[in-house]
Design a protein around this motif. Structure first.
Motif, mmCIF file in Angstrom:
data_model
loop_
_atom_site.group_PDB
_atom_site.id
_atom_site.type_symbol
_atom_site.label_atom_id
_atom_site.label_comp_id
_atom_site.label_asym_id
_atom_site.label_seq_id
_atom_site.Cartn_x
_atom_site.Cartn_y
_atom_site.Cartn_z
ATOM 1 N N ARG A 6 0.854 -1.182 0.000
ATOM 2 C CA ARG A 6 0.000 0.000 0.000
ATOM 3 C C ARG A 6 0.893 1.236 0.000
ATOM 4 N N ALA A 7 0.307 2.369 -0.355
ATOM 5 C CA ALA A 7 1.065 3.616 -0.344
ATOM 6 C C ALA A 7 1.448 3.972 1.089
ATOM 7 N N SER A 8 2.714 4.339 1.272
ATOM 8 C CA SER A 8 3.199 4.634 2.608
ATOM 9 C C SER A 8 2.607 5.941 3.113
ATOM 10 N N LEU A 9 2.240 5.949 4.392
ATOM 11 C CA LEU A 9 1.732 7.173 5.012
ATOM 12 C C LEU A 9 2.787 8.266 4.962
ATOM 13 N N ARG A 10 4.035 7.850 5.072
ATOM 14 C CA ARG A 10 5.126 8.833 5.037
ATOM 15 C C ARG A 10 5.099 9.640 3.754
ATOM 16 N N TRP A 11 4.987 8.941 2.614
ATOM 17 C CA TRP A 11 5.024 9.662 1.340
ATOM 18 C C TRP A 11 3.710 10.365 1.042
ATOM 19 N N LYS A 12 2.618 9.875 1.607
ATOM 20 C CA LYS A 12 1.350 10.607 1.469
ATOM 21 C C LYS A 12 1.448 11.968 2.160
ATOM 22 N N ILE A 13 2.006 11.961 3.388
ATOM 23 C CA ILE A 13 2.148 13.230 4.105
ATOM 24 C C ILE A 13 3.141 14.135 3.398
ATOM 25 N N ALA A 14 4.244 13.548 2.888
ATOM 26 C CA ALA A 14 5.232 14.353 2.168
ATOM 27 C C ALA A 14 4.618 14.962 0.908
ATOM 28 N N ALA A 15 3.810 14.172 0.180
ATOM 29 C CA ALA A 15 3.157 14.704 -1.011
ATOM 30 C C ALA A 15 2.164 15.797 -0.649
ATOM 31 N N LEU A 16 1.427 15.611 0.467
ATOM 32 C CA LEU A 16 0.495 16.643 0.913
ATOM 33 C C LEU A 16 1.244 17.916 1.296
ATOM 34 N N ALA A 17 2.392 17.770 1.966
ATOM 35 C CA ALA A 17 3.193 18.941 2.331
ATOM 36 C C ALA A 17 3.707 19.654 1.083
ATOM 37 N N ALA A 18 4.146 18.865 0.083
ATOM 38 C CA ALA A 18 4.636 19.468 -1.159
ATOM 39 C C ALA A 18 3.519 20.209 -1.879
ATOM 40 N N ALA A 19 2.332 19.586 -1.954
ATOM 41 C CA ALA A 19 1.209 20.254 -2.612
ATOM 42 C C ALA A 19 0.809 21.528 -1.878
ATOM 43 N N THR A 20 0.826 21.461 -0.536
ATOM 44 C CA THR A 20 0.493 22.656 0.246
ATOM 45 C C THR A 20 1.515 23.758 0.036
ATOM 46 N N ALA A 21 2.804 23.370 0.030
ATOM 47 C CA ALA A 21 3.865 24.363 -0.184
ATOM 48 C C ALA A 21 3.744 24.999 -1.565
ATOM 49 N N CYS A 22 3.436 24.177 -2.571
ATOM 50 C CA CYS A 22 3.266 24.727 -3.925
ATOM 51 C C CYS A 22 2.081 25.691 -3.986
ATOM 52 N N LEU A 23 0.988 25.311 -3.327
ATOM 53 C CA LEU A 23 -0.186 26.172 -3.325
ATOM 54 C C LEU A 23 0.103 27.489 -2.629
ATOM 55 N N VAL A 24 0.779 27.404 -1.484
ATOM 56 C CA VAL A 24 1.127 28.627 -0.755
ATOM 57 C C VAL A 24 2.064 29.498 -1.574
ATOM 58 N N ALA A 25 3.085 28.856 -2.200
ATOM 59 C CA ALA A 25 4.045 29.620 -3.009
ATOM 60 C C ALA A 25 3.361 30.304 -4.183
ATOM 61 N N ALA A 26 2.430 29.572 -4.839
ATOM 62 C CA ALA A 26 1.714 30.172 -5.971
ATOM 63 C C ALA A 26 0.846 31.334 -5.512
ATOM 64 N N ALA A 27 0.147 31.147 -4.389
ATOM 65 C CA ALA A 27 -0.708 32.220 -3.882
ATOM 66 C C ALA A 27 0.115 33.444 -3.495
ATOM 67 N N VAL A 28 1.234 33.210 -2.796
ATOM 68 C CA VAL A 28 2.092 34.334 -2.392
ATOM 69 C C VAL A 28 2.681 35.017 -3.620
#
Length: 410
Positions: A6-28
């Motif tokens: 199954r997909a590792s929780l570790r990489w799910k959280i890392a992907a969520l953090a990356a998506a959040t960082a990208c969204l924040v960077a784009a908004a800023v």
């Protein structure tokens, strides 16, 4: 026990953090771009407004044009060609010609109605040309922040996943029968700690209940041995006849049940240890069949090797499988010995679906069509096989009938 991939929780959280960082960077980045463009235009309007004020003062005192001011310029936006009541006005012109533009205009009428309009033009091109470089700097800064944030998020998520994995592995051990498994200290003061504590409490409660039940079963079986033995002796004193035969048969069944309960309690308690010896497999199986006194076919032609095992426990396994085949199956019952494998097959209705799915259950004999019994034979056979390190599989033959396959280890 192997967990499904199954997909590792570790990489799910890392992907969520990356998506959040990208969204924040784009908004800023968008906000900074819009705010900077608005600030450039506001400062240009203020400068054009002030320039018109000073140029008008010079024009009224000396009649000359200063600070790049013009009278009625041809490119003046239509909105500024008639500034009412001589008030100063500004307008934005988005046209770009060469290196000039966009621009901000400021205009004021020099006198009363019909007098020339004094206008000043401020070029925004040089300042707006800095916006792409600002956007690039923001993008680079966002990528650098993302490169730092993702590993940190993966590391933090790895710590969380490791703690959850430890709790999951402990729960798997408990479900596999290790009642002494505990999560111990998982660190932290969060929900994972609460889950670990709950799993430990559940294991404590389950262990206590199971040990109580096992102790109760062992005590009951032990206490029943003496009165059952007395019943057997008393039955021998009865005069021969149908009543005496029926009573002896029932007392023998009761004695067998008590012995089975004692055996299960010892196996559950882990107090049993195999006594291994090098023995001929075919001869041990043949002796076990002879002890049953039942008409069973035996094929040992494919084996001549000896095996290292506990012959008493091996006989117990084979005896239980053969008795189960005769009691719940149908003739002919055939036992085939091949190398380290013993197969017991009958030609009855086969094992029930719930037994194949969930394994044998104590005091559960399946459908009435499979005969009578107290449902402990297969349970004991599986427990003894596990003690010997052997593999006992219960299946149904493709052409019908139950098939039990015992494979002894090397």
């Amino acid at each position: 026990m192997r967990r499904p991939a199954r997909a590792s929780l570790r990489w799910k959280i890392a992907a969520l953090a990356a998506a959040t960082a990208c969204l924040v960077a784009a908004a800023v980045g968008v906000l900074v771009h819009l705010w900077t463009a608005h600030d450039i235009r506001s400062r240009a309007e203020a400068r054009a407004f002030n320039t018109v004020y000073s140029a008008m003062d010079v024009y009224r005192r000396t009649g000359t044009l200063a600070d790049g001011a013009e009278l009625d310029p041809p490119d003046l936006p239509a909105a500024l060609r008639d500034p009412a009541d001589g008030n100063r006005h500004t307008a934005y012109d988005s046209r770009v010609e060469g290196n000039a533009g966009p621009t901000v205009w400021a205009a004021q009428r020099t006198g009363g109605p019909g007098s020339p309009v004094l206008a000043v033009q401020v070029n925004l091109g040089p300042e707006l040309s800095d916006l792409p470089r600002l956007d690039l700097a923001m993008a680079v800064a966002s990528l650098l922040a993302l490169a730092v944030a993702v590993p940190l998020a993966a590391y933090g998520a790895g710590l969380l996943a490791r703690r959850l994995r430890h709790v999951s592995e402990t729960a798997l051990l408990i479900s596999a029968g290790d009642l002494d498994a505990r999560t111990g200290q998982v660190g932290g003061r969060d929900e994972v700690t609460d889950i670990a504590a709950t799993v430990d409490k559940m294991a404590d409660s389950l262990s206590h209940r199971l040990r109580t039940e096992r102790r109760f079963t062992a005590d009951v079986a032990h206490e029943l041995r003496t009165p059952v033995g007395g019943l057997l002796v008393a039955a021998d004193l009865l005069p021969p006849g149908e009543t005496e035969d029926l009573l002896r048969a029932r007392v023998r069944d009761l004695r067998a049940l008590v012995e089975d309960l004692l055996e299960i309690s010892r196996l559950d308690a882990g107090s049993e240890q195999p006594v291994r010896a090098r023995v001929p497999l075919g001869a041990v199986v043949a002796e076990a069949l002879a002890r049953t006194g039942l008409d069973t076919e035996l094929d040992t032609a494919a084996t001549s090797d000896t095996v290292e095992t506990d012959p008493r426990r091996l006989e117990r396994i084979v005896t239980n499988l053969v008795l189960n085949a005769h009691r719940h199956g149908a003739a002919p019952v055939r036992v085939t010995v091949t190398d380290r494998t013993v197969e017991v097959r009958d030609h009855g209705p086969g094992f029930p679906a719930d037994l194949l799915r969930d394994g044998p259950r104590r005091f559960h004999t399946g459908t009435p069509a499979r005969g009578t019994g107290h449902g402990l034979g297969l349970t004991i056979a599986l427990a003894q096989a596990d003690l010997l390190g052997a593999d006992l599989r219960l299946t149904n033959a493709p052409t019908g009938g139950a098939l039990a396959t015992l494979h002894l280890p090397e």
